[in-house]
Scaffold this motif. Structure first.
Motif, PDB file in Angstrom:
ATOM      1  N   VAL A  27       0.895  -1.141   0.132  1.00  0.00           N
ATOM      2  CA  VAL A  27      -0.002   0.076  -0.109  1.00  0.00           C
ATOM      3  C   VAL A  27       0.900   1.196   0.034  1.00  0.00           C
ATOM      4  N   ALA A  28       0.414   2.304  -0.483  1.00  0.00           N
ATOM      5  CA  ALA A  28       0.931   3.697  -0.466  1.00  0.00           C
ATOM      6  C   ALA A  28       0.397   4.489   0.468  1.00  0.00           C
ATOM      7  N   HIS A  29       1.498   5.064   1.158  1.00  0.00           N
ATOM      8  CA  HIS A  29       0.886   6.149   2.280  1.00  0.00           C
ATOM      9  C   HIS A  29       0.028   7.274   1.262  1.00  0.00           C
ATOM     10  N   GLY A  30      -0.971   7.839   2.209  1.00  0.00           N
ATOM     11  CA  GLY A  30      -1.579   9.042   1.889  1.00  0.00           C
ATOM     12  C   GLY A  30      -2.808   9.168   2.558  1.00  0.00           C
ATOM     13  N   SER A  31      -3.566  10.549   2.250  1.00  0.00           N
ATOM     14  CA  SER A  31      -4.716  10.743   3.186  1.00  0.00           C
ATOM     15  C   SER A  31      -5.939  10.246   2.668  1.00  0.00           C
ATOM     16  N   SER A  32      -6.704   9.820   3.460  1.00  0.00           N
ATOM     17  CA  SER A  32      -8.059   9.077   3.100  1.00  0.00           C
ATOM     18  C   SER A  32      -9.120  10.074   3.010  1.00  0.00           C
ATOM     19  N   THR A  33      -8.534  11.456   3.475  1.00  0.00           N
ATOM     20  CA  THR A  33      -9.651  12.394   3.504  1.00  0.00           C
ATOM     21  C   THR A  33     -10.347  13.043   2.185  1.00  0.00           C
ATOM     22  N   ALA A  34     -11.662  13.302   2.246  1.00  0.00           N
ATOM     23  CA  ALA A  34     -12.078  13.678   0.693  1.00  0.00           C
ATOM     24  C   ALA A  34     -13.021  15.026   1.499  1.00  0.00           C
ATOM     25  N   THR A  35     -12.835  15.998   0.731  1.00  0.00           N
ATOM     26  CA  THR A  35     -13.629  17.317   1.170  1.00  0.00           C
ATOM     27  C   THR A  35     -14.767  17.679   0.253  1.00  0.00           C
ATOM     28  N   ALA A  36     -15.801  18.344   0.591  1.00  0.00           N
ATOM     29  CA  ALA A  36     -16.703  18.764  -0.106  1.00  0.00           C
ATOM     30  C   ALA A  36     -16.602  20.461  -0.286  1.00  0.00           C
ATOM     31  N   SER A  37     -17.243  21.000  -0.950  1.00  0.00           N
ATOM     32  CA  SER A  37     -17.179  22.499  -1.337  1.00  0.00           C
ATOM     33  C   SER A  37     -17.851  22.913   0.135  1.00  0.00           C
ATOM     34  N   ALA A  38     -16.933  24.086   0.629  1.00  0.00           N
ATOM     35  CA  ALA A  38     -17.320  24.610   1.872  1.00  0.00           C
ATOM     36  C   ALA A  38     -18.709  25.230   2.022  1.00  0.00           C
ATOM     37  N   THR A  39     -19.027  25.534   0.898  1.00  0.00           N
ATOM     38  CA  THR A  39     -20.362  26.208   0.873  1.00  0.00           C
ATOM     39  C   THR A  39     -21.595  25.266   0.871  1.00  0.00           C
ATOM     40  N   ALA A  40     -21.284  23.817   0.794  1.00  0.00           N
ATOM     41  CA  ALA A  40     -22.388  22.981   0.589  1.00  0.00           C
ATOM     42  C   ALA A  40     -23.013  22.782   1.996  1.00  0.00           C
ATOM     43  N   ASN A  41     -24.397  22.571   2.290  1.00  0.00           N
ATOM     44  CA  ASN A  41     -24.794  22.268   3.628  1.00  0.00           C
ATOM     45  C   ASN A  41     -24.066  22.826   4.739  1.00  0.00           C
ATOM     46  N   ALA A  42     -24.149  24.237   4.524  1.00  0.00           N
ATOM     47  CA  ALA A  42     -23.275  25.090   5.574  1.00  0.00           C
ATOM     48  C   ALA A  42     -23.628  24.950   6.978  1.00  0.00           C
ATOM     49  N   ASP A  43     -25.223  24.628   7.083  1.00  0.00           N
ATOM     50  CA  ASP A  43     -25.838  24.268   8.157  1.00  0.00           C
ATOM     51  C   ASP A  43     -25.346  23.066   8.975  1.00  0.00           C
ATOM     52  N   ARG A  44     -24.744  22.394   8.223  1.00  0.00           N
ATOM     53  CA  ARG A  44     -24.435  20.995   8.575  1.00  0.00           C
ATOM     54  C   ARG A  44     -23.009  20.732   8.996  1.00  0.00           C
ATOM     55  N   ILE A  45     -22.171  21.678   8.495  1.00  0.00           N
ATOM     56  CA  ILE A  45     -20.717  21.361   8.305  1.00  0.00           C
ATOM     57  C   ILE A  45     -20.113  22.606   9.198  1.00  0.00           C
ATOM     58  N   VAL A  46     -20.732  23.591   9.553  1.00  0.00           N
ATOM     59  CA  VAL A  46     -20.186  24.718  10.809  1.00  0.00           C
ATOM     60  C   VAL A  46     -20.967  24.280  12.123  1.00  0.00           C
ATOM     61  N   VAL A  47     -19.779  23.982  13.143  1.00  0.00           N
ATOM     62  CA  VAL A  47     -20.485  23.540  14.278  1.00  0.00           C
ATOM     63  C   VAL A  47     -19.812  24.481  15.534  1.00  0.00           C
ATOM     64  N   THR A  48     -20.627  24.897  16.501  1.00  0.00           N
ATOM     65  CA  THR A  48     -19.970  25.511  17.376  1.00  0.00           C
ATOM     66  C   THR A  48     -19.468  24.688  18.530  1.00  0.00           C
ATOM     67  N   THR A  49     -18.128  24.855  18.823  1.00  0.00           N
ATOM     68  CA  THR A  49     -17.294  24.069  19.898  1.00  0.00           C
ATOM     69  C   THR A  49     -17.065  25.181  20.971  1.00  0.00           C
ATOM     70  N   ASP A  50     -16.558  24.622  22.154  1.00  0.00           N
ATOM     71  CA  ASP A  50     -16.355  25.695  23.309  1.00  0.00           C
ATOM     72  C   ASP A  50     -15.066  26.562  22.909  1.00  0.00           C
ATOM     73  N   GLY A  51     -14.349  26.157  21.790  1.00  0.00           N
ATOM     74  CA  GLY A  51     -13.295  26.957  21.361  1.00  0.00           C
ATOM     75  C   GLY A  51     -13.579  28.044  20.337  1.00  0.00           C
ATOM     76  N   GLY A  52     -14.608  27.843  19.640  1.00  0.00           N
ATOM     77  CA  GLY A  52     -15.172  28.604  18.507  1.00  0.00           C
ATOM     78  C   GLY A  52     -15.662  27.694  17.579  1.00  0.00           C
ATOM     79  N   LEU A  53     -15.932  28.243  16.303  1.00  0.00           N
ATOM     80  CA  LEU A  53     -16.720  27.717  15.244  1.00  0.00           C
ATOM     81  C   LEU A  53     -15.869  27.081  14.426  1.00  0.00           C
ATOM     82  N   VAL A  54     -16.342  25.797  13.933  1.00  0.00           N
ATOM     83  CA  VAL A  54     -15.339  25.067  12.964  1.00  0.00           C
ATOM     84  C   VAL A  54     -16.183  24.654  11.677  1.00  0.00           C
ATOM     85  N   ARG A  55     -15.397  24.621  10.514  1.00  0.00           N
ATOM     86  CA  ARG A  55     -16.158  24.272   9.460  1.00  0.00           C
ATOM     87  C   ARG A  55     -15.640  23.089   8.986  1.00  0.00           C
ATOM     88  N   GLY A  56     -16.403  21.986   8.729  1.00  0.00           N
ATOM     89  CA  GLY A  56     -15.870  20.675   8.115  1.00  0.00           C
ATOM     90  C   GLY A  56     -16.365  20.503   6.793  1.00  0.00           C
TER      91      GLY A  56
END
Length: 544
Positions: A27-56
């Motif tokens: 196997v080759a090393h690499g990231s398994s993370t895939a990302t979507a557009s930051a504007t898609a489903n913004a209400d689901r991918i922006v979350v308020t943590t005790d440190g501040g807002l995060v956009r996933g």
């Protein structure tokens, strides 16, 4: 027990899966993370943590939030101190890419890492909303306490099929996580303290991601399982988790001389703090940090750059007990019931040590026949005949296979079983053995691998960018295992309606129940007989 001088780098207590895969070119090393557009489903991918807002990001059936700080960077004067609170941030923090891994040498990570700013975590949830809070699984990665990173484990299948919020974390490794020195507060436990800081973060923030802070399962494999076991015995972890899963690792993990490499001393995974501090003092002298003032020695070491310390990283890969975080040897705490009493799911793979023996001669060369003969005499001396009566060389395809069986039973199966025996007197325990004879990435290899150490991980994760290729029966097994683990995380009992029953481990029974997990075959296995555990208990008593 005697151990190598910490100033001399030595082969660690286990070979990791990703190192093995690199050896055999699977196997080759690499990231398994895939990302979507930051504007898609913004209400689901922006979350308020005790440190501040995060956009996933949103990717098909999962939401992913990566690189969220759970503690302050342990750099400068914070090196070798208990984790400090993370600073809050303004605006929306990007959480679509993983953070740097904690400092480590090359192995699971190509080129390793020189970052001490690494105390971050990742959250993966099903994309669909839920009317009820989901159980939380906080995963502690393996890697022998000297390598690994939370983002190497893509838990999308576990989160979606298991309907769970899965949190993976980084924690300090090697000498950055487990150094001990006279006068150094929290000697030998910094990595464990990091884990507790992440657990506290989950308590504060799980609900924001749809998780239930009152239903948290602490889980891990190998070093992560040892960590989970240690947290069972840590007063500081009380109330921070509700269940525990230990995969291929326990507080009773110990090994014979020569187990992983020629000349390796016999040792235990957890050490008295005095031993860790003695090693630290010797290392400090080697690095030119000498003084009658312990504080001066500590400050001298804090001033050294990461690259100066990386060559001796692996001298500190055994957490310390007799400390504030871990007051007693956990096996003693378990014997008296003085531990965090939560339900436990515990187990190992059937052929753990093939992953260690496959590279015994260096590179991808397994133990040779000559080495086997020499190591048997060096390790057992006058007891060799007694060992060979239980493990006759003629019963195995090679000396390497015979040694792998001896190492599997004495190092992995024995410790896991003894820990379960102790815990089962006070809490519900369910035990398993993963027994797939041909799991993913077991071939090509220079010896038969069987259910090697880490092979059960493919049932839950994509690892370092590699998705397993399952047969139909292996896929059904993976699904069943996720169902078991998710049921346990939800209720403390792995039994699933319509699936094979999984009775509790009863230490008082003549044959405590252990569930064998193999493609097409799930049912009872007599682990104690299969792995000759009575012999090893007698051998340990005679050697004490």
């Amino acid at each position: 027990m005697k151990t190598p001088h910490p100033g001399h780098r030595h082969t660690p207590w286990t070979l990791t899966l990703l190192t093995f895969l690199a050896l055999v070119g699977s196997v080759a090393h690499g990231s398994s993370t895939a990302t979507a557009s930051a504007t898609a489903n913004a209400d689901r991918i922006v979350v308020t943590t005790d440190g501040g807002l995060v956009r996933g990001s949103l990717d098909g059936e999962t939401r992913s939030f990566q690189g969220i700080p759970y503690a302050a960077p342990p750099v400068g004067e914070l090196r070798w101190r208990a984790p400090a609170p993370a600073e809050p941030w303004r605006g929306v923090r990007d959480a679509t890419a993983p953070s740097p891994a904690c400092a480590q040498n090359e192995g699971e990570l190509p080129g390793g890492s020189a970052s001490e700013d690494c105390l971050y975590l990742n959250v993966t949830t099903p994309a669909a909303t839920s009317g009820e809070p989901r159980p939380v699984i906080l995963w502690l990665h393996g890697g022998g306490f000297f390598m690994g990173a939370g983002h190497n484990y893509d838990p999308s299948r576990l989160a979606t099929r298991g309907n769970a919020v899965v949190v993976t974390i980084n924690y300090r490794l090697g000498m950055f996580g487990f150094l001990g020195l006279p006068g150094l507060a929290d000697s030998g436990t910094f990595g464990l303290a990091d884990q507790q800081a992440a657990m506290a973060w989950v308590q504060r923030n799980a609900a924001a991601f749809g998780g239930d802070p009152d239903n948290v399962t602490l889980a891990g494999q190998s070093a992560g399982a040892v960590s989970t076991c240690a947290q069972l015995a840590s007063p500081g972890a009380a109330g921070l988790f509700d269940r525990a899963i230990m995969q291929s690792g326990s507080c009773d993990l110990a090994w014979l001389a020569n187990t992983v490499y020629r000349g390796q001393p016999a040792d235990d995974i957890l050490l008295p703090v005095q031993t860790v501090q003695e090693r630290g003092r010797a290392l400090a002298t080697d690095l030119g940090c000498t003084s009658d003032d312990p504080d001066a020695v500590i400050e001298c070491l804090r001033a050294l750059p990461v690259e100066t310390l990386k060559p001796v990283m692996d001298g500190f890969i055994q957490p310390a007990y007799g400390t504030e975080l871990l007051p007693a040897q956990p096996s003693e705490a378990f014997s008296t019931g003085a531990f965090n009493r939560v339900p436990v799911l515990s187990g190992h793979t059937r052929d753990e040590s093939t992953l260690e023996v496959v590279g015994y001669e260096g590179g991808a060369a397994p133990m040779s026949e000559q080495t086997y003969q020499e190591v048997m005499t060096e390790t057992f001396g006058d007891d060799r005949a007694a060992v060979e009566e239980v493990y006759p060389r003629s019963a195995y395809e090679s000396g390497a296979a015979a040694w792998a069986a001896i190492a599997t039973d004495s190092k992995w199966a024995s410790g896991q079983y003894e820990t379960s025996l102790a815990l089962s007197r006070f809490v519900p325990v369910h035990q398993y053995e993963f027994s797939d004879p041909a799991p993913p990435f077991s071939s090509p290899a220079p010896m038969t691998m069987g259910a090697y150490h880490t092979s059960d991980l493919w049932s839950f994760f994509a690892l370092s960018g590699a998705e397993p290729t399952f047969t139909a029966e292996q896929q059904r097994l993976s699904d069943q295992m996720i169902d078991y683990w998710a049921a346990f995380a939800t209720t403390g009992n792995p039994d699933v309606a319509g699936g094979p029953a999984w009775p509790r481990f009863d230490g008082a029974a003549n044959t405590p129940y252990v569930q064998s997990l193999a493609p097409g075959t799930i049912g009872a296995v007599d682990v104690a007989t299969e792995h000759h555990l009575a012999f090893w208990r007698q051998h340990e008593s005679a050697s004490a």
